[in-house]
Write an enzyme that holds these catalytic residues in place. Structure first.
Site, short mmCIF file in Angstrom:
data_model
loop_
_atom_site.label_atom_id
_atom_site.label_comp_id
_atom_site.label_asym_id
_atom_site.label_seq_id
_atom_site.Cartn_x
_atom_site.Cartn_y
_atom_site.Cartn_z
N SER B 151 -0.13 -6.45 4.60
CA SER B 151 -1.50 -6.31 4.11
C SER B 151 -2.35 -7.49 4.62
CB SER B 151 -1.49 -6.19 2.58
OG SER B 151 -2.74 -5.72 2.11
N ASP B 227 -0.63 5.21 0.76
CA ASP B 227 -1.17 3.87 0.52
C ASP B 227 -2.65 4.01 0.16
OD1 ASP B 227 -2.38 1.35 0.86
OD2 ASP B 227 -0.95 0.78 2.43
N HIS B 260 1.73 1.14 -0.95
CA HIS B 260 1.39 -0.16 -0.36
C HIS B 260 2.31 -1.28 -0.80
CE1 HIS B 260 -1.53 -2.62 1.81
NE2 HIS B 260 -1.60 -3.47 0.81
#
Lengths: 283, 283
Positions: B151, B227, B260
């Site tokens: 991320s 996600d 995620h």
């Protein structure tokens, strides 16, 4: 009994599903939270299931986050279940603030002493309500159920399996509190939950149960030798001696340098899942 | 520079050592914390090393606790390093309380705007001070260093490797923020750290750097298709298009159902470590 099961979150993981759930426990009288990892094989039919009982201060999330068990569970086709380590927000004075008692410290027994006895009924919760809920709501094979745990949860796995041998066909533990009558953690918890008279303490002490003739299937225990709780709190030598004297099959593996935490647990997780798989496959 | 390295804890793990450390960072001007997993092979000599950059809200512990990377790192003989995601307790007003900015949101760049510029110098910290500290204090092979992240840390891994190609020989990312100029997280962070004028934003945007001619070694990216941040925040399609247009080798694997978090990351961790091992073994 109709159970309303609230799904708090699900996550794809190693081809299976990691889920977190909440329900109102009739036995405890409060909402309880638990977690289930369903391996990919559960999409095709029922699979063996392992209950993991965590240690002091842990929640239903600890094992699923830290133990690294899903990879091997997906490979072997084993469902994993864990649960919170006590009722929460009971309103009992002194419930919070002491990590050895109350919240996060249910010790997997049914308290008989007020004020704890109203809500702290973790043995009945784990062996009855949650057990039945898993079998009825998830694709779990009812005759292939195992149990394992860590520290306080190792105590829980041993004593629940000793006390309810019909429920659990494979057993293992990481660094269990193995003779709680004889250690400060156990004495503190038992005196509050079961009473200071010690009259029923032995019924929740794995070593005493072995001495009283209770038996388990072949048992695997891993123990780190750099575990700061080993000598005073875990009392594993006492348990081992009782097993030897009374013919309880036991494999204890002692590991140089390993401590009490999940870096230790994760290192030997694969071996434990294989142990359970082998035991449950013989049924 | 003499670095005083405080060992906060060490834990045996898969035959190696999981350590947590603190030192006073000269570049940041405050204490910083990081973590190192040394595989068993590090007891005999230097080993390849991978830096993992974590995402928003994470600390130096997140990756080591949740990713399940130590098992495969022990097998391959790779050292793992992770670090906190920002300076902490800087005293900057507004530092805490917003998970997208300040504490836990350093974005792996050197802020140029007051008040952040005094302490928020994560790029220099990671590429210079921590990099040198690892090479000098741990048995790490100086020519076999890779970088990966998740991320915000995927953004960090891509941009740091693009901007300092001499430092990192293998690269991968999980669900990276791949075009921060074009997403709310990036725009918010860049406007505070780099200024609202956008003049230097492209220098910290992986897609823009690819378009400007910067290149990476063969790159592996895994992305979950469940996600919630994919479309708005990650902008992976934009990065992929730039790589195709400009001839940057790229393998993107998109996975149905995965989200995620670390249940996604842990599922594909083994593949990433193998990718880095293969890349670093060719050197």
């Amino acid at each position: 009994m109709t159970t309303h099961l609230e799904t708090r979150s699900t996550h794809r993981c190693f081809g299976g599903t990691q889920g977190f759930y909440q329900h109102f426990s009739e036995i405890i009288g409060l909402p309880m939270q638990f977690s289930v990892y369903q391996p990919p094989q559960a999409q095709q039919g029922s699979v063996p299931v392992l209950f993991f009982l965590a240690g002091l201060t842990c929640t239903e999330g600890t094992f699923m986050i830290k133990a690294g068990a899903q990879r091997m569970a997906a490979q072997l086709g084993i469902m994993l279940v864990s649960m919170d380590t006590s009722p929460r927000q009971t309103g009992i004075p002194g419930e919070a603030g002491d990590w050895e008692l109350g919240s996060g410290a249910g010790f997997y027994l049914d308290a008989t002493e007020a004020p704890w006895s109203k809500y702290f009924r973790m043995e009945s919760y784990v062996t009855q309500e949650l057990y039945q809920l898993i079998l009825s709501h998830f694709p779990a094979e009812q005759n292939r159920v195992g149990i394992f745990g860590h520290s306080m949860g190792g105590h829980g796995a041993l004593t629940l399996a000793l006390r309810s041998p019909e429920l659990y066909r494979s057993i293992s533990a990481f660094a269990p509190i193995a003779a709680p009558q004889h250690c400060p953690w156990g004495q503190k918890a038992f005196s509050h939950y079961l009473g200071a008279s010690r009259g029923t303490w032995y019924e929740h002490d794995a070593t005493a149960l072995i001495e009283a003739g209770y038996r388990l299937p072949a048992l695997l225990i891993d123990q780190g030798l750099n575990d700061p709780f080993l000598a005073e709190q875990l009392q594993l030598d006492r348990f081992e001696a009782a097993c030897r004297l009374h013919g309880q099959p036991l494999t204890i593996r002692r590991h140089d340098g390993y401590d009490h935490g999940y870096y230790f647990i994760s290192t030997f997780m694969t071996d434990h899942l294989q142990h359970h798989y082998d035991q449950l496959s013989q049924l």
